[in-house]
Motif scaffolding. Structure first.
Motif, short mmCIF file in Angstrom:
data_model
loop_
_atom_site.label_atom_id
_atom_site.label_comp_id
_atom_site.label_asym_id
_atom_site.label_seq_id
_atom_site.Cartn_x
_atom_site.Cartn_y
_atom_site.Cartn_z
N GLU A 353 0.83 -1.20 0.00
CA GLU A 353 0.00 0.00 0.00
C GLU A 353 0.87 1.25 0.00
N HIS A 354 1.95 1.18 0.76
CA HIS A 354 2.86 2.33 0.83
C HIS A 354 3.47 2.63 -0.53
N ARG A 357 1.17 4.24 -2.95
CA ARG A 357 1.10 5.70 -2.79
C ARG A 357 2.31 6.38 -3.43
N GLN A 360 2.23 5.73 -7.11
CA GLN A 360 0.91 5.94 -7.71
C GLN A 360 0.57 4.80 -8.66
N ARG A 365 -1.74 -1.64 -5.05
CA ARG A 365 -2.82 -1.61 -4.07
C ARG A 365 -3.71 -2.85 -4.22
N ASN A 400 4.34 5.79 6.98
CA ASN A 400 3.06 6.13 6.38
C ASN A 400 2.79 7.63 6.48
N ALA A 403 4.50 9.45 3.58
CA ALA A 403 3.82 9.32 2.28
C ALA A 403 2.38 9.81 2.30
N SER A 404 1.91 10.29 3.46
CA SER A 404 0.49 10.59 3.60
C SER A 404 0.03 11.77 2.76
N ARG A 406 0.46 11.97 -0.28
CA ARG A 406 0.11 11.41 -1.59
C ARG A 406 -1.14 10.56 -1.44
N PRO A 407 -2.08 10.65 -2.35
CA PRO A 407 -3.31 9.86 -2.22
C PRO A 407 -3.05 8.38 -2.50
N LEU A 408 -3.85 7.53 -1.89
CA LEU A 408 -3.80 6.10 -2.22
C LEU A 408 -4.55 5.91 -3.53
#
Length: 713
Positions: A353-354, A357, A360, A365, A400, A403-404, A406-408
């Motif tokens: 997940e990281h 992000r 992109q 994901r 996390n 990287a927060s 940046r959107p998932l």
């Protein structure tokens, strides 16, 4: 006289070269430091981001993880006493380590994991809450750990100093990767005398650590190459060299050199275990160790350095998990400590997940969302297993947070990806029938690697693993209770534990970078994927008779994404016997009347039929290892805190040619299916060089396979 003339004649040119070198070095130095923040703290929560971090941990995405960390700390660690300094336990050489010494070796690491983990958690809770009790706990563990010793005289008995990198490198690793970062957050709350104590200890530990790593010739290592031996631990420790250098940037003159050393390594040399395709030659369990290298990338991300995650390796590395690791527990190539098995575990899912992000990438994901492992995700884990586990929940929280911004990205169906991938850099081919749908997927992994059997790799060139319909069928039989255990050395490392061949009972040489294979072909067509591995060199390393091995190749053809055809070609200078090997978790049988092996699992089955003109096989099946697993592990006495797999007996088929020969051609057809109690009605025959396969689904294929062509009708 000649030297003098040369100097005078070329003096101007030499001066120009020296000037250019000095200019280049200055430019490189400037590049290395270009994005280093002007003020501390420069690691973990960098200066100017404290308010954002507090919001993230109280009302933002990190609130759940932070609340669990704080609750666990208040319950268990706020009153946790600082442990006694670990003492030595005899000769530390891994070659002399037995089962009991392995326990003591791990015990020292666990003490260090708790010390640094408590200091780290207390520091972050203080950064968020500002409460003095957490600051006091962080300072206590930092200062007391800086009273520990180095260079123990272990020959004199049990003495302090067991956390020195020269004695227990993993213990040193667990301290040094965190404590300077703790100091980076606390420095303004330490007295001048306390800072002096801490920095004197850090200088000693840092100097010893960097000297130990440089002794392993890390500065000469090249990307995607074993021209210089890339020792696993020194390579893994490079991230902490850079991060501690950044944390101590203003405090120790050596720190900036430590940062440069690591920065250049990641910019110009990383990874020795793989290249642009994103492979990791030590296997997927050690690919998981890229988390440590990613910590350096995350810090680059935090300080705004465009080098972060910028190489092709970092862009492609997650695919090495997507194509080789299923959500269910199964075997993989290379060492793994989880009772020989691996899966898409919650920590890997969180990491995916990281990077989704960061890059992109919606496929990353989607893969993370396949995770079904019931162990807690880092967001839910808190400080459980603080002694043994890294990265810790605190590290995931900080990562996390970085990287927060940046959107998932939305998940993208894995079915949009090609169902196959060739990791050219490490010599792995991964084939799927239903990528992203593990319950329906047939997965074949084939390996013939230029990395040989070095480090955490095994003597397994031209071996394959087959998983299907949610279960491992043709497995890599490979336990590792502790590194270099009798079972690990005499079974796991060896070719005889793989789905591979033996010649005169001998396989490839273990732990040898010269025991190489190569993928000589990877081709795709509408109805098949065809790959060829050449393991001739690898088998030559294992033979006593020089020049005997002339050729050992294996073709693997995945037809209609439904079944596999193998063709082994072996040519010898003098007659020898050939053994064809197959391994399963359980329920492996052999029917010599029609040359058929059958593996019956809990969810799926595999029927394998051999076609070998002119060869009569002597078949034997056993459910016991020739070298038993350490009983402390099978009983659960040791390793229980981190092992979720089962140390069970496995099944092993050995087919040995009844007569020696100089040439062998062996065809094998492998038909996986959903659970069945009897072999599939598979019929195979060889006519005029063409293999005819009467398939259990009612179809018939004719395959003409040569060294240069493949015709499928």
């Amino acid at each position: 006289m000649t030297v003098s003339v040369c100097i005078r004649r070329w003096g101007l040119a030499i001066s120009g070269v020296l000037a250019s070198c000095v200019s280049l070095m200055a430019q490189q130095s400037a590049d290395v430091a270009a994005h280093v923040p002007p003020q501390p703290s420069r690691t973990t929560v960098i200066e100017g981001r404290q308010k954002d971090f507090r919001s993230y941990c109280t009302t933002g995405e990190g609130a759940k993880a932070f609340a669990k960390i704080k609750a666990d700390f208040d319950e268990v660690y706020l009153s946790f006493p600082f442990p006694n300094e670990p003492v030595t336990y005899g000769d530390p050489d891994p070659k002399n380590r037995d089962s009991d010494k392995a326990d003591k070796w791990r015990d020292v690491q666990d003490v260090c994991g708790r010390v640094s983990g408590v200091a780290e958690a207390a520091t972050l809770i203080w950064v968020v809450t500002g409460e003095d009790k957490y600051l006091a706990k962080a300072k206590e563990f930092l200062l007391k750990s800086c009273a520990w010793h180095f260079a123990p005289d272990w020959r004199s008995g049990a003495v302090v100093g067991a956390t020195d990198i020269e004695y227990n490198d993993e213990a040193n690793f667990r301290l040094w990767r965190k404590l300077p970062l703790v100091y980076d957050q606390l420095r303004t709350r330490l007295t001048p005398e306390e800072r002096k104590t801490v920095l004197a200890h850090f200088k000693e530990r840092g100097d010893r650590t960097v000297a130990w790593i440089k002794a392993a010739k890390v500065e000469k290592i090249q990307r995607n190459s074993l021209d210089v031996n890339a020792e696993s631990h020194p390579v893994r420790f490079m991230s902490m060299v850079g991060l501690t250098g950044l944390a101590l940037w203003d405090d120790l003159p050596e720190a900036r050199e430590w940062w440069r050393f690591a920065y250049v390594f990641y910019r110009d040399q990383f990874s020795p275990w793989g290249g642009d395709d994103g492979g990791w030659a030590e296997g997927n369990a050690y690919w998981r160790g890229t988390f440590e290298h990613a910590a350096f990338q995350d810090t680059l991300l935090a300080i705004g350095d465009p080098l972060a995650y910028s190489s092709q390796f970092w862009k492609n590395s997650p695919y090495f998990a997507i194509y080789n690791v299923q959500p269910y527990r199964h075997t993989i190539f290379g060492d793994t400590s989880n009772a020989g098995h691996f899966d898409l575990d919650p920590v890997v899912a969180d990491y995916m997940e990281h990077v989704a992000r960061v890059q992109q990438n919606g496929w990353f994901r989607a893969y993370a969302e396949l995770c079904t492992d019931k162990r807690p995700r880092p967001i839910d884990k808190g400080l459980a297993d603080l002694d043994r586990t890294y990265p810790t929940a605190c590290e995931f929280l900080v990562r996390n947070f970085i990287a927060s911004t940046r959107p998932l990205p939305p998940a993208k169906p894995l079915s949009e990806l090609p169902p196959y991938r060739y990791f050219r850099d490490v010599g792995w081919v991964s084939l799927h029938s239903a990528l992203g749908r593990p319950a329906d997927d047939i997965q074949v992994t084939f390996k013939s690697s230029p990395y040989g059997s070095f480090s955490h790799s095994h003597a397994d060139q031209n071996a394959f693993i087959l998983n299907a319909y949610g279960e491992g069928l043709a497995i890599n039989s490979a336990y590792r209770e502790y590194h270099r255990s009798p079972h690990h050395q005499q079974w796991t490392w060896q070719t005889k534990s793989k789905n591979d061949l033996l010649i005169d009972g001998l396989g490839q040489k273990a732990q040898d970078k010269k025991a190489t294979g190569k993928i000589a072909r990877f081709e795709t067509a509408p109805r098949y994927e065809w790959t060829t591995g050449d393991a001739t060199v690898a088998y030559q390393t294992g033979q006593k008779e020089a020049g005997k091995i002339q050729r050992v190749t294996r073709d693997l053809v995945f037809i209609d994404q439904r079944y596999v055809v193998l063709r082994d070609r072996v040519v010898l200078a003098t007659p020898g016997t050939l053994s064809w090997l197959l391994h399963a978790e359980k329920n492996l049988s052999w029917d010599g009347t029609n040359n058929t092996a059958f593996i019956r699992g809990d969810k799926a089955a595999l029927t394998t039929q051999l076609v070998t003109p002119g060869v009569t096989w002597r078949g034997s099946v056993t459910d016991k290892f020739p070298v038993p697993v350490d009983p402390k592990y099978t009983s659960g006495e040791a390793g229980a805190s981190y092992v979720t797999g089962k140390w069970a007996d496995q099944s092993h088929l050995t087919l040995e040619s009844a007569k020696p020969g100089t040439e062998f051609t062996v065809y094998a057809v492998l038909w996986p299916e959903r659970l069945s109690s009897t072999p599939a009605p598979l019929k195979t025959a060889l006519h005029d060089g063409a293999l005819q396969v009467s398939r259990p689904d009612g179809k018939t294929d004719t395959i003409t396979l040569t060294d240069t062509s493949l015709e499928l009708k």
